[in-house]
Design a protein around this motif. Structure first.
Motif, mmCIF file in Angstrom:
data_model
loop_
_atom_site.group_PDB
_atom_site.id
_atom_site.type_symbol
_atom_site.label_atom_id
_atom_site.label_comp_id
_atom_site.label_asym_id
_atom_site.label_seq_id
_atom_site.Cartn_x
_atom_site.Cartn_y
_atom_site.Cartn_z
ATOM 1 N N GLN A 162 78.539 78.641 -52.200
ATOM 2 C CA GLN A 162 78.018 78.531 -50.844
ATOM 3 C C GLN A 162 78.174 79.866 -50.111
ATOM 4 O O GLN A 162 78.951 80.718 -50.518
ATOM 5 C CB GLN A 162 78.803 77.457 -50.067
ATOM 6 N N ARG A 163 77.425 79.985 -49.016
ATOM 7 C CA ARG A 163 77.615 81.133 -48.149
ATOM 8 C C ARG A 163 78.991 81.036 -47.504
ATOM 9 O O ARG A 163 79.530 79.956 -47.311
ATOM 10 C CB ARG A 163 76.516 81.189 -47.097
ATOM 11 N N PHE A 164 79.548 82.203 -47.169
ATOM 12 C CA PHE A 164 80.889 82.220 -46.600
ATOM 13 C C PHE A 164 80.962 81.369 -45.334
ATOM 14 O O PHE A 164 81.938 80.640 -45.112
ATOM 15 C CB PHE A 164 81.291 83.663 -46.293
ATOM 16 N N GLU A 165 79.950 81.449 -44.482
ATOM 17 C CA GLU A 165 79.971 80.691 -43.229
ATOM 18 C C GLU A 165 80.061 79.186 -43.487
ATOM 19 O O GLU A 165 80.795 78.467 -42.792
ATOM 20 C CB GLU A 165 78.710 80.991 -42.403
ATOM 21 N N GLU A 166 79.339 78.714 -44.511
ATOM 22 C CA GLU A 166 79.391 77.289 -44.848
ATOM 23 C C GLU A 166 80.765 76.916 -45.397
ATOM 24 O O GLU A 166 81.325 75.863 -45.042
ATOM 25 C CB GLU A 166 78.302 76.965 -45.873
ATOM 26 N N GLN A 167 81.312 77.777 -46.249
ATOM 27 C CA GLN A 167 82.645 77.533 -46.795
ATOM 28 C C GLN A 167 83.675 77.416 -45.680
ATOM 29 O O GLN A 167 84.478 76.463 -45.647
ATOM 30 C CB GLN A 167 83.052 78.679 -47.713
ATOM 31 N N LEU A 168 83.669 78.396 -44.780
ATOM 32 C CA LEU A 168 84.671 78.430 -43.717
ATOM 33 C C LEU A 168 84.580 77.187 -42.839
ATOM 34 O O LEU A 168 85.599 76.569 -42.506
ATOM 35 C CB LEU A 168 84.488 79.692 -42.873
ATOM 36 N N ASP A 169 83.379 76.785 -42.487
ATOM 37 C CA ASP A 169 83.203 75.607 -41.646
ATOM 38 C C ASP A 169 83.745 74.359 -42.340
ATOM 39 O O ASP A 169 84.432 73.536 -41.719
ATOM 40 C CB ASP A 169 81.722 75.436 -41.315
ATOM 41 N N ILE A 170 83.473 74.212 -43.612
ATOM 42 C CA ILE A 170 83.950 73.040 -44.360
ATOM 43 C C ILE A 170 85.475 73.027 -44.424
ATOM 44 O O ILE A 170 86.120 71.990 -44.201
ATOM 45 C CB ILE A 170 83.338 73.027 -45.774
ATOM 46 N N TYR A 171 86.078 74.185 -44.707
ATOM 47 C CA TYR A 171 87.532 74.251 -44.804
ATOM 48 C C TYR A 171 88.191 73.908 -43.469
ATOM 49 O O TYR A 171 89.224 73.217 -43.425
ATOM 50 C CB TYR A 171 87.981 75.636 -45.261
ATOM 51 N N LEU A 172 87.617 74.387 -42.387
ATOM 52 C CA LEU A 172 88.204 74.125 -41.076
ATOM 53 C C LEU A 172 88.041 72.659 -40.683
ATOM 54 O O LEU A 172 88.957 72.050 -40.116
ATOM 55 C CB LEU A 172 87.582 75.043 -40.029
ATOM 56 N N ARG A 173 86.883 72.079 -40.971
ATOM 57 C CA ARG A 173 86.681 70.664 -40.656
ATOM 58 C C ARG A 173 87.566 69.761 -41.511
ATOM 59 O O ARG A 173 87.943 68.671 -41.102
ATOM 60 C CB ARG A 173 85.208 70.284 -40.848
ATOM 61 N N ALA A 174 87.902 70.258 -42.726
ATOM 62 C CA ALA A 174 88.775 69.491 -43.625
ATOM 63 C C ALA A 174 90.252 69.722 -43.315
ATOM 64 O O ALA A 174 91.113 69.238 -44.055
ATOM 65 C CB ALA A 174 88.477 69.859 -45.070
ATOM 66 N N ARG A 175 90.545 70.466 -42.269
ATOM 67 C CA ARG A 175 91.914 70.749 -41.827
ATOM 68 C C ARG A 175 92.716 71.528 -42.866
ATOM 69 O O ARG A 175 93.900 71.276 -43.065
ATOM 70 C CB ARG A 175 92.653 69.449 -41.474
ATOM 71 N N PHE A 176 92.050 72.487 -43.537
ATOM 72 C CA PHE A 176 92.791 73.416 -44.393
ATOM 73 C C PHE A 176 93.520 74.370 -43.456
ATOM 74 O O PHE A 176 92.903 75.009 -42.608
ATOM 75 C CB PHE A 176 91.857 74.196 -45.312
ATOM 76 N N THR A 177 94.821 74.492 -43.630
ATOM 77 C CA THR A 177 95.608 75.200 -42.614
ATOM 78 C C THR A 177 95.900 76.661 -42.940
ATOM 79 O O THR A 177 96.244 77.425 -42.042
ATOM 80 C CB THR A 177 96.949 74.475 -42.408
ATOM 81 N N LEU A 178 95.783 77.068 -44.206
ATOM 82 C CA LEU A 178 96.069 78.463 -44.567
ATOM 83 C C LEU A 178 94.963 78.974 -45.486
ATOM 84 O O LEU A 178 94.848 78.542 -46.642
ATOM 85 C CB LEU A 178 97.433 78.603 -45.258
#
Length: 516
Positions: A6-22
């Motif tokens: 995926q594009r970085f922007e899509e990755q980052l959004d998914i990780y943040l919505r999934a509550r990845f903390t680090l």
């Protein structure tokens, strides 16, 4: 390790919505990475604060008071105690410089576990992939890809929109200029484009070559990758008819038509055989035949003195090679480069494993050409099917091949091959490899040059041949061991079947294994 599906922007959004903390973002392009982070946070209405050792906390997106912290431990404590009524991302710059501190590593682990129940996440930007073992299980590691062609075109558009910049690019020229810059960071591309404008006051199709040359210099700074000119053609390589035909069948393998037809991109070939038979020359010839960039991977330059440095250099070089694709990756004398005797705490083994895994799993159209002289030093896993499409053996040249090799080297020196008795020369050079034949012609030229600069003759070449001791005699046992490898059916001969009785007596295995 997260792959770039995926594009970085899509990755980052998914990780943040999934509550990845680090999250740990590996990149040399801090400015471009922060711009992407800002875009994601603005679009998703997240707050974003950055922290670094020089300026402390700064707000990237959102409003409100800023925490105060001048040291890393205090910064982590502030993140822990800061109230976040809405989702907030804290970006810590260059935080890898603090990882030697056990207290900071412990605090990061505690935070990564506690923040799961909050709306806060931490993203660390770093230039190194050396992550402390204590943090690997708590973190997601993301490699920030180099800019795509579309992003580089945006860089070019912003630059050409500057008042006073003259642009005389054709649509095709603009496309080629952007393609020439692939493999550079956004900052590097902007500097190269700007230099092209400053040099002659405008940007036009002639600047494509300038960008390509600048790109070569920048990539050469990576130490492990080096561009090679692709001036050789199949006409510059004598013999090897089977190999040449194999390559011609795949000449259009990287085109869109091949993809639409359903053909996969070829993975690569191994060129095994006797020294001096043209393995390195063949690698250069493939670049000229397929009109693709030829890049030599210097595995020796991958090794560094620091723990983890070699593996990081390897991954960086392979990622860079993929951004230049389609291209040809040439690994010369791979048995020396991948010698891993276990005397370096396993570093060679890990580098070797990284390259093997990449060769097996790569999806980018990088065609690998690996050459080797010493078969006994090659690990069996290297030659396994799936990493190479074919393994070719380059044997002692046959009569017809030697005749062709003489003609090639005479033409290279602006002589007419028909002026020489090629049949006689081919017969007299039985057991000689291409490099030895070339040297015989050079020696004959010295004979003629020192004899009142007269034109050298067939007799001069024959004399030069008689003074040489070919490798097939001086290294008879080694050569026979190599040829036994072909006799056992472990590779395909790169040459046509020999038809003369004299040759088959000297090279008995060619009748069994050489194919026309």
């Amino acid at each position: 390790m997260v792959k770039h599906i995926q594009r970085f922007e899509e990755q980052l959004d998914i990780y943040l919505r999934a509550r990845f903390t680090l999250l740990i973002l590996i990149t040399q392009e801090e400015e471009r990475a922060l711009q992407k982070i800002r875009e994601v946070c603005e679009r998703t209405r997240r707050h974003c604060l950055t922290w670094d050792i020089a300026d402390g906390f700064q707000r990237l997106v959102g409003q409100g008071p800023l925490p105060v912290a001048r040291d890393p431990l205090t910064a982590l404590e502030q993140i822990d105690h800061t109230e976040a009524p809405t989702s907030t991302l804290f970006v810590l710059k260059d935080f890898h410089e603090t990882w030697a501190n056990p207290q900071i590593k412990r605090k990061l682990r505690n935070l990564a576990q506690r923040l799961k129940f909050t709306k806060k996440s931490i993203l660390i930007t770093t230039v190194t992939s050396r992550i402390p073992e204590e943090l690997r299980d708590e973190s997601v590691i993301i490699d920030f890809a180099l800019p795509s062609a579309e992003e580089l075109e945006e860089v070019l558009n912003r630059l050409t929109a500057t008042p006073g910049v003259k642009v005389n690019l054709t649509p095709l020229g603009r496309e080629k200029l952007v393609q020439a810059a692939i493999g550079l960071t956004a900052s590097q591309a902007q500097r190269v484009f700007a230099k092209a404008i400053v040099e002659d006051g405008s940007l036009d199709d002639r600047d494509i070559d300038l960008v390509t040359e600048e790109k070569k210099q920048i990539i050469r700074e990576s130490e492990a990758l080096e561009f090679y000119p692709v001036t050789e053609t199949p006409e510059d390589v004598g013999g090897l008819g089977v190999l040449k035909e194999w390559l011609r069948l795949r000449e259009k393998a990287f085109t869109q038509e091949a993809r639409q037809y359903g053909l996969p991109a070829p993975k690569g070939i191994g060129l095994i055989g006797i020294p001096g038979t043209g393995k390195s020359l063949t690698a250069k010839m493939i670049g000229g035949l397929w009109r693709l960039p030829l890049i030599r991977l210097d595995i020796g330059a991958l090794f560094g003195s620091l723990v983890g440095e070699s593996e990081e250099r390897t991954r960086r070089a392979l990622r860079l090679a993929e951004t230049i694709a389609p291209c040809i990756i040439w690994i010369d004398e791979v048995e020396k480069a991948l010698a891993h005797g276990g005397l370096d705490s396993g570093t060679s083994t890990r580098v070797f494993a990284t390259i093997l895994t990449w060769m097996q799993e790569k999806t980018a159209p990088c065609f690998v050409v690996a050459t080797a002289n010493d078969i006994s030093a090659l690990p069996p896993e290297l030659l396994r099917r799936g990493r190479f499409d074919e393994i070719f053996f380059l044997d002692l040249p046959t009569f017809s091949e030697r005749r062709e090799i003489f003609a090639v080297h005479l033409r290279k020196r602006n002589r007419i091959p028909e002026d020489y008795d090629l049949d006689r020369l081919a017969a007299a050079s039985e057991g000689y490899v291409g490099a030895e034949i070339e040297q015989a012609i050079i020696d004959a030229m010295y004979i003629g040059f020192n004899d009142n600069q007269r034109e050298f003759t067939t007799e001069d070449i024959l004399l030069a041949l008689s003074r040489q001791v070919p490798l097939s005699r001086s290294q008879r046992e080694t050569i026979e061991t190599l040829r036994n490898w072909l006799r056992e059916g472990r590779a395909q001969s790169a040459s046509f079947r020999e038809v003369t009785e004299a040759e088959t007596q000297f090279v008995p295995i060619q009748l069994d294994f050489k194919k026309s």
